[in-house]
Motif scaffolding. Structure first.
Motif, PDB file in Angstrom:
ATOM      1  N   GLY A   7       0.811  -1.212   0.000  1.00  0.00           N
ATOM      2  CA  GLY A   7       0.000   0.000   0.000  1.00  0.00           C
ATOM      3  C   GLY A   7       0.839   1.253   0.000  1.00  0.00           C
ATOM      4  O   GLY A   7       0.390   2.324   0.420  1.00  0.00           O
ATOM      5  N   GLY A  10      -0.342   4.687  -1.724  1.00  0.00           N
ATOM      6  CA  GLY A  10      -1.552   5.343  -1.245  1.00  0.00           C
ATOM      7  C   GLY A  10      -1.264   6.649  -0.522  1.00  0.00           C
ATOM      8  O   GLY A  10      -0.119   7.103  -0.411  1.00  0.00           O
ATOM      9  N   PHE A  11      -2.320   7.242   0.006  1.00  0.00           N
ATOM     10  CA  PHE A  11      -2.268   8.530   0.702  1.00  0.00           C
ATOM     11  C   PHE A  11      -1.272   8.508   1.865  1.00  0.00           C
ATOM     12  O   PHE A  11      -0.364   9.344   1.958  1.00  0.00           O
ATOM     13  CB  PHE A  11      -3.687   8.857   1.172  1.00  0.00           C
ATOM     14  CG  PHE A  11      -3.825  10.025   2.096  1.00  0.00           C
ATOM     15  CD1 PHE A  11      -3.241  11.250   1.813  1.00  0.00           C
ATOM     16  CD2 PHE A  11      -4.582   9.918   3.248  1.00  0.00           C
ATOM     17  CE1 PHE A  11      -3.392  12.334   2.658  1.00  0.00           C
ATOM     18  CE2 PHE A  11      -4.747  10.985   4.109  1.00  0.00           C
ATOM     19  CZ  PHE A  11      -4.139  12.200   3.814  1.00  0.00           C
ATOM     20  N   GLU A  75      -8.499  -1.861   0.022  1.00  0.00           N
ATOM     21  CA  GLU A  75      -9.422  -1.054  -0.778  1.00  0.00           C
ATOM     22  C   GLU A  75      -9.949   0.115   0.056  1.00  0.00           C
ATOM     23  O   GLU A  75     -10.220  -0.025   1.254  1.00  0.00           O
ATOM     24  CB  GLU A  75     -10.593  -1.939  -1.231  1.00  0.00           C
ATOM     25  CG  GLU A  75     -11.618  -1.256  -2.088  1.00  0.00           C
ATOM     26  CD  GLU A  75     -11.236  -1.205  -3.550  1.00  0.00           C
ATOM     27  OE1 GLU A  75     -12.000  -0.594  -4.326  1.00  0.00           O
ATOM     28  OE2 GLU A  75     -10.181  -1.756  -3.917  1.00  0.00           O
ATOM     29  N   ASN A  76     -10.086   1.286  -0.559  1.00  0.00           N
ATOM     30  CA  ASN A  76     -10.577   2.477   0.119  1.00  0.00           C
ATOM     31  C   ASN A  76     -11.973   2.225   0.697  1.00  0.00           C
ATOM     32  O   ASN A  76     -12.906   1.883  -0.030  1.00  0.00           O
ATOM     33  CB  ASN A  76     -10.624   3.639  -0.883  1.00  0.00           C
ATOM     34  CG  ASN A  76     -10.967   4.962  -0.225  1.00  0.00           C
ATOM     35  OD1 ASN A  76     -11.611   5.010   0.814  1.00  0.00           O
ATOM     36  ND2 ASN A  76     -10.551   6.050  -0.842  1.00  0.00           N
ATOM     37  N   SER A  78     -14.196   4.247   1.802  1.00  0.00           N
ATOM     38  CA  SER A  78     -15.233   5.206   1.400  1.00  0.00           C
ATOM     39  C   SER A  78     -15.325   5.393  -0.109  1.00  0.00           C
ATOM     40  O   SER A  78     -15.925   6.360  -0.579  1.00  0.00           O
ATOM     41  CB  SER A  78     -14.968   6.558   2.069  1.00  0.00           C
ATOM     42  OG  SER A  78     -14.905   6.425   3.472  1.00  0.00           O
ATOM     43  N   ALA A  79     -14.741   4.489  -0.868  1.00  0.00           N
ATOM     44  CA  ALA A  79     -14.688   4.670  -2.321  1.00  0.00           C
ATOM     45  C   ALA A  79     -16.069   4.578  -2.967  1.00  0.00           C
ATOM     46  O   ALA A  79     -16.362   5.303  -3.921  1.00  0.00           O
ATOM     47  CB  ALA A  79     -13.751   3.653  -2.950  1.00  0.00           C
ATOM     48  N   ARG A  94      -7.830  -6.669   2.370  1.00  0.00           N
ATOM     49  CA  ARG A  94      -7.127  -6.527   3.643  1.00  0.00           C
ATOM     50  C   ARG A  94      -6.743  -7.876   4.244  1.00  0.00           C
ATOM     51  O   ARG A  94      -5.587  -8.130   4.556  1.00  0.00           O
ATOM     52  CB  ARG A  94      -8.010  -5.757   4.648  1.00  0.00           C
ATOM     53  CG  ARG A  94      -8.115  -4.295   4.362  1.00  0.00           C
ATOM     54  CD  ARG A  94      -9.243  -3.640   5.148  1.00  0.00           C
ATOM     55  NE  ARG A  94      -9.211  -2.199   5.000  1.00  0.00           N
ATOM     56  CZ  ARG A  94      -9.603  -1.552   3.911  1.00  0.00           C
ATOM     57  NH1 ARG A  94     -10.099  -2.237   2.888  1.00  0.00           N
ATOM     58  NH2 ARG A  94      -9.522  -0.236   3.840  1.00  0.00           N
ATOM     59  N   GLY A 177      -5.360  14.640   0.232  1.00  0.00           N
ATOM     60  CA  GLY A 177      -5.789  13.246   0.217  1.00  0.00           C
ATOM     61  C   GLY A 177      -6.694  12.947   1.395  1.00  0.00           C
ATOM     62  O   GLY A 177      -6.950  13.793   2.250  1.00  0.00           O
ATOM     63  N   GLY A 178      -7.201  11.707   1.442  1.00  0.00           N
ATOM     64  CA  GLY A 178      -8.028  11.291   2.560  1.00  0.00           C
ATOM     65  C   GLY A 178      -9.373  11.987   2.604  1.00  0.00           C
ATOM     66  O   GLY A 178      -9.907  12.449   1.596  1.00  0.00           O
ATOM     67  N   LYS A 182     -12.678  14.916  -0.178  1.00  0.00           N
ATOM     68  CA  LYS A 182     -14.099  14.855  -0.515  1.00  0.00           C
ATOM     69  C   LYS A 182     -14.896  15.973   0.142  1.00  0.00           C
ATOM     70  O   LYS A 182     -15.949  16.375  -0.352  1.00  0.00           O
ATOM     71  CB  LYS A 182     -14.663  13.494  -0.108  1.00  0.00           C
ATOM     72  CG  LYS A 182     -14.057  12.334  -0.890  1.00  0.00           C
ATOM     73  CD  LYS A 182     -14.703  11.016  -0.533  1.00  0.00           C
ATOM     74  CE  LYS A 182     -14.114   9.885  -1.367  1.00  0.00           C
ATOM     75  NZ  LYS A 182     -14.754   8.585  -1.078  1.00  0.00           N
TER      76      LYS A 182
END
Length: 306
Positions: A7, A10-11, A75-76, A78-79, A94, A177-178, A182
């Protein structure tokens, strides 16, 4: 040291990789594709290995000569909406991938690793309680809680290791990010506001503090077991909204109806709507302090150029 990171792109992983490289460590990273890697990985002390199918073991070459592992893949959350298919993907990305990694390590290491650090989340704890929860608190029983329990159990299938560290992470804050990615668009337009009644609590941590916790976990042989990566002052949604609006110089007058979020996101809306106050008991006990302990200090740092 030579550290294997999953990972890594990622962010959190990208920020952590930069910190570790700046500290002089070597990195092996596992990635779905070695093409178009972020600039931080264009470094002579980084070796990238492709692991396209996490339902099988990663390349054995990736564990050659490593001192430890930092396991961030997943996997995110909140995707997208939590359909049954998406729940399986969240679990598999995971739990099964972690088991495939630990199985490879158990069968191929000639000596125990110094450490195995694995991500988890404060979602393992119950929601809707008024008390502050810490590492000694009981765990919850909803989807997120069960996912985290399985994820942590997968890390403990590793036997060839001197110590295992589990980092239960709160909502990570940084503007690139994160969660904030959003949240920002409506706030920048002056359309931000509290969600529902604004009384629900959120546990959070600034990205810099989280990276520092992971770095210390890798370098401090005394760190072992479960740690909550959460600021000591959880914030309710009303005050979070006001703090964000203040640093953006925008009004926060338009509330977001909770019912609308439930319709839009289904069960996944629980990530936003559930109230949870999680802090760390172990970090301060072990003399580990955070740079950003209040939501105001974190927001001021994140938007300090304004």
């Amino acid at each position: 040291m030579k550290i294997l990171i999953t990972g890594a792109t990622g962010f959190v992983g990208s920020a952590l990789a930069k910190k570790l490289l700046d500290s002089g460590h070597e990195l092996n990273i596992l990635t779905r594709s070695r093409e178009n890697l972020p600039d931080v990985f264009k470094n002579s002390r980084v070796t990238a290995f492709e692991w396209k199918d996490t339902s099988v073991a990663p390349p054995i070459e990736s564990i050659s000569g490593i001192n430890g592992v930092i396991n961030l893949m997943g996997e995110n959350i909140s995707a997208k909406r939590w359909s049954n298919e998406q729940k399986i993907k969240l679990h598999t990305s995971r739990v099964e991938s972690t088991k495939n990694l630990t199985n490879l390590l158990n069968h191929n290491l000639t000596a125990p690793l110094d450490f195995f650090i694995s991500a988890s989340a404060v979602g393992i704890y119950p929601v809707g309680l008024t008390d502050c929860l810490n590492e000694d608190s009981k765990t919850g029983k909803n989807f997120l809680a069960e996912l985290c329990k399985d994820w942590e159990a997968a890390a403990y299938t590793l036997t060839k290791v001197k110590r295992i560290v589990i980092i239960r992470t709160a909502v990570v804050l940084e503007k690139n990010g994160g969660a904030l990615t959003k949240m920002l668009p409506p706030f920048k337009l002056g359309l931000g506001g509290p969600i529902g009644n604004g009384n629900q609590y959120m546990s959070w941590i600034h990205l810099d503090d989280l990276v520092n916790i992971y770095t210390k976990a890798a370098t401090d042989p005394k760190m072992s077991g479960v740690y909550n990566a959460a600021a000591p002052h959880p914030t309710d949604n009303f005050h979070f909204t006001k703090a964000l609006g203040k640093v953006l110089h925008k009004p926060t007058l338009i509330p977001v109806p909770a019912a609308a979020l439930k319709i839009a996101f289904g069960e996944m809306s629980s990530v936003i709507l559930d109230s949870q106050k999680v802090i760390s008991k172990r970090l301060p006990e072990e003399g580990i302090t955070l740079q950003y302990e209040t939501i105001e200090s974190a927001m001021n740092k994140i938007f300090e150029t304004r």
